[in-house]
Design an enzyme around this catalytic site. Sequence first.
Site, PDB file in Angstrom:
ATOM      1  N   ASP A  42       1.085  -7.688   2.423  1.00 28.73           N
ATOM      2  CA  ASP A  42       1.213  -6.254   2.123  1.00 28.73           C
ATOM      3  C   ASP A  42       2.688  -5.840   1.999  1.00 28.73           C
ATOM      4  O   ASP A  42       3.221  -5.129   2.841  1.00 28.73           O
ATOM      5  CB  ASP A  42       0.510  -5.449   3.226  1.00 28.73           C
ATOM      6  CG  ASP A  42       0.243  -4.006   2.810  1.00 28.73           C
ATOM      7  OD1 ASP A  42       0.838  -3.552   1.812  1.00 28.73           O
ATOM      8  OD2 ASP A  42      -0.544  -3.327   3.498  1.00 28.73           O
ATOM      9  N   HIS A  68       0.826  -1.221   0.000  1.00 24.64           N
ATOM     10  CA  HIS A  68       0.000   0.000   0.000  1.00 24.64           C
ATOM     11  C   HIS A  68       0.859   1.269   0.000  1.00 24.64           C
ATOM     12  O   HIS A  68       0.384   2.337  -0.359  1.00 24.64           O
ATOM     13  CB  HIS A  68      -1.047  -0.021   1.120  1.00 24.64           C
ATOM     14  CG  HIS A  68      -0.570   0.345   2.491  1.00 24.64           C
ATOM     15  ND1 HIS A  68      -0.282  -0.586   3.467  1.00 24.64           N
ATOM     16  CD2 HIS A  68      -0.334   1.543   3.061  1.00 24.64           C
ATOM     17  CE1 HIS A  68       0.089   0.027   4.579  1.00 24.64           C
ATOM     18  NE2 HIS A  68       0.068   1.327   4.358  1.00 24.64           N
ATOM     19  N   SER A  70       4.093   2.155   8.474  1.00 18.50           N
ATOM     20  CA  SER A  70       3.862   1.197   7.407  1.00 18.50           C
ATOM     21  C   SER A  70       5.168   0.914   6.689  1.00 18.50           C
ATOM     22  O   SER A  70       5.874   1.843   6.302  1.00 18.50           O
ATOM     23  CB  SER A  70       2.841   1.732   6.417  1.00 18.50           C
ATOM     24  OG  SER A  70       1.571   1.375   6.835  1.00 18.50           O
TER      25      SER A  70
HETATM   26  N1  ARG Z   1      -4.794   0.670   7.744  1.00 21.00           N
HETATM   27  C1  ARG Z   1      -3.503   0.723   7.112  1.00 21.00           C
HETATM   28  C2  ARG Z   1      -2.940   2.140   7.187  1.00 21.00           C
HETATM   29  O1  ARG Z   1      -3.384   2.935   7.945  1.00 21.00           O
HETATM   30  C3  ARG Z   1      -3.538   0.184   5.726  1.00 21.00           C
HETATM   31  C4  ARG Z   1      -4.229   1.037   4.696  1.00 21.00           C
HETATM   32  C5  ARG Z   1      -4.167   0.503   3.298  1.00 21.00           C
HETATM   33  N2  ARG Z   1      -5.012  -0.646   3.099  1.00 21.00           N
HETATM   34  C6  ARG Z   1      -6.333  -0.577   2.749  1.00 21.00           C
HETATM   35  N3  ARG Z   1      -7.021  -1.678   2.647  1.00 21.00           N
HETATM   36  N4  ARG Z   1      -6.945   0.551   2.482  1.00 21.00           N
HETATM   37  O2  ARG Z   1      -2.390   2.761   6.336  1.00 21.00           O
HETATM   38  N1  GLU Z   2      -1.165   1.412   7.675  1.00 18.61           N
HETATM   39  C1  GLU Z   2      -0.493   2.453   8.405  1.00 18.61           C
HETATM   40  C2  GLU Z   2       0.456   3.280   7.525  1.00 18.61           C
HETATM   41  O1  GLU Z   2       0.249   3.409   6.337  1.00 18.61           O
HETATM   42  C3  GLU Z   2       0.243   1.848   9.523  1.00 18.61           C
HETATM   43  C4  GLU Z   2      -0.722   1.314  10.445  1.00 18.61           C
HETATM   44  C5  GLU Z   2      -0.942   2.238  11.597  1.00 18.61           C
HETATM   45  O2  GLU Z   2      -1.530   3.320  11.456  1.00 18.61           O
HETATM   46  O3  GLU Z   2      -0.495   1.782  12.643  1.00 18.61           O
HETATM   47  O4  GLU Z   2       1.396   3.875   8.001  1.00 18.61           O
END
Ligand code: ARG
Ligand code: GLU
Length: 671
Positions: free
Chosen positions: A173, A37, A606
Amino acid sequence: DLYSINRSSLKDAIVHFGGGCTGEIISPEGLMLTNHHCGYSQIQSHSSVERDYLTNGFWAMNKREELPNPGLTATIIVRMEDVTELVLKGIKDDMSEKVRDSIININIKYIEKDAIKGTHYEAKIRPFYHGNEYYMFITETFKDVRLVGAPPSSIGKFGGDTDNWMWPRHTGDFAVFRIYADKDNKPAEYSKDNVPYKPKHFFPISLKGVKENDFTMVYGFPGRTNEYLPSYAVDMIVNVSNPARIKVRDERLAIWDTDMKKNDTIRIQYAAKYASLANAWKKWIGESKGIKRFNGIQKKEELEKEFTKRIQANSEWNIKYAGLLDKFKTAYNELTYYTIPNDYFIEAIMGIESFTLARGAMPLLELSLMQPVNNEDIKKQTDKMLQGAEGFFKNYNANTDKKIYAAMMELYIRNVDKAFYPAVINDLQKKYKLDFNRIADEVYAQSIFTDKKRYMDFLASYDAKKSKKLLSDPLYVIFESFWKLYLNQIAPNIQRLNMEIALLQRNYMKALREVMPEKKYYPDANSTLRVAYGKVEGYEPMDAVKYNYFTTLNGIIEKEDPKNDEFIVPEKLKELFDKKDFGQYGINGLMPVAFVASNHTTGGNSGSPVIDAEGNLIGTNFDRVWEGTMSDLMFDPDRCRNISVDVRYTLFIIDKFAGAGYLLNEMKIVK
Ligand code: ARG
Ligand code: GLU
């Protein structure tokens, strides 16, 4: 081992990836891992209908096939330094915040400039502990970062938005990049003569796997946390601000979802926008729920009671800190009042896509009204707008946006105090009885901001005299009225209160460390390099529920749903599963996929390396569990968990699934 300026250390293998994510170097030839991502927009930028790397994945089979990414950067920390004394030089206790800030800014500019004289490095000074301390980071930024490989989205984004922020998780991921440098190993713009960067350190990769209670560490660039807020602030966030923002996004997401399900073009146009809107929305829901279940506000209040007791018992502290919490209370009361119109303006009103386009016309209007008119500048500005318009309209459906417009106007009027109605509401009341569906129909049929051809034609033949037409555009008139209201009645108050609160927070932070020294205080995240440590462990999110600490390929097969594009499993992966062909990466007939641990992480972490007690790589961080997203406000090791891809799954996919096992030759594998 973590950090040294005299010899190589772990920090030399940590990369700030594109300024928003983290990456880790895993070979002496600059090979780097981050999240799928995090590399999503790069993978997308190389994709077309014929060569759809998002759907099918991409693997360079040798270095010549690696894909350059203009604009993408990889920043490495050269060294860091406590510069508190230098930054606060000339600061006196009785100074106003304005004067204090301006002295600090001048000091910072001077120190930064001095620190990098005669080098190709950059320097950044950041406040820590809410301005009680300052650290300087000297960095080196590489500009030739190439895509080496990415799994298909059915692996790299498996589970999609449904599984996002959730455990148990089965997402692979990860994505692979390589950093290039010039022949002297220094940063350089892309050139085919560049060579793979030779890092001072790279992570050996452990195939030993993770067991419950193993030590883990996450090393990366967390964006923002706020662990030391008073109860009033947490109360405002979880009971006022989050609910408002969630309510607005509920409606925006529902409207988009309906239209995306009806029409494939709209589905593709809005996929990325939907994902990013849904990401924060889901986090806020988890955060508010988590704080409630944890009795977070009550816990803060108890701490404040103890704090007050100790202050009252000490005459010196009493002079310095009495009244601090009362001042917080007054400030947050007032801020709460302005937070509602502010949240509704930002989330609802500026959530109308045509309004963002209208906002973009403001610089052009400014140029047009200048005397004398500079036609060259105007031409430059319209060219820029015409260029930007291609990207905007490519992912825009006016009919969908019209529904958003009507719904968002309605939401604003129904939820915001009349004192914050823009002037134009009077006219809309008189003319349309505030029937926003009717208003939307008329505005969207006429405005230049809701139709590509109208917009392009207008700009292509634009000159300063046409600013009148712009100013009387039916959509612009309404947008401008909201914008003026925001600039005059909302933003200045929010700014004033935030400045007041910043001063209180700085004193409170100082007071906490002084008055309650038995507690541990680590500075809030601010996008600078940090370590977090914890253990591999499952958790119990609610009564009668207990989560294991790892997932396996079995769970991917269980979740498979060929009718739902978030849960498609590639044929090849199923074959490998059926044959139990896991190579050296499986264990006891199982293929590990992801694991959770009690490291305090946040957005920006991330792609961060997850490291074992020996400094070997065991995984790549990519998310947190929903019950623990409250950790941005209050970290609780019993329920907050970070989620990582098990590095064995990463290598399994590279080697067995993608057939790019040649990449393992340059890695150092520890068995
Ligand atoms: N929750 C994660 C973050 O804050 C992953 C986001 C990307 N993945 C998704 N399914 N939208 O960035
Ligand atoms: N998915 C988050 C990011 O893009 C990391 C997950 C979180 O927020 O802990 O940095």
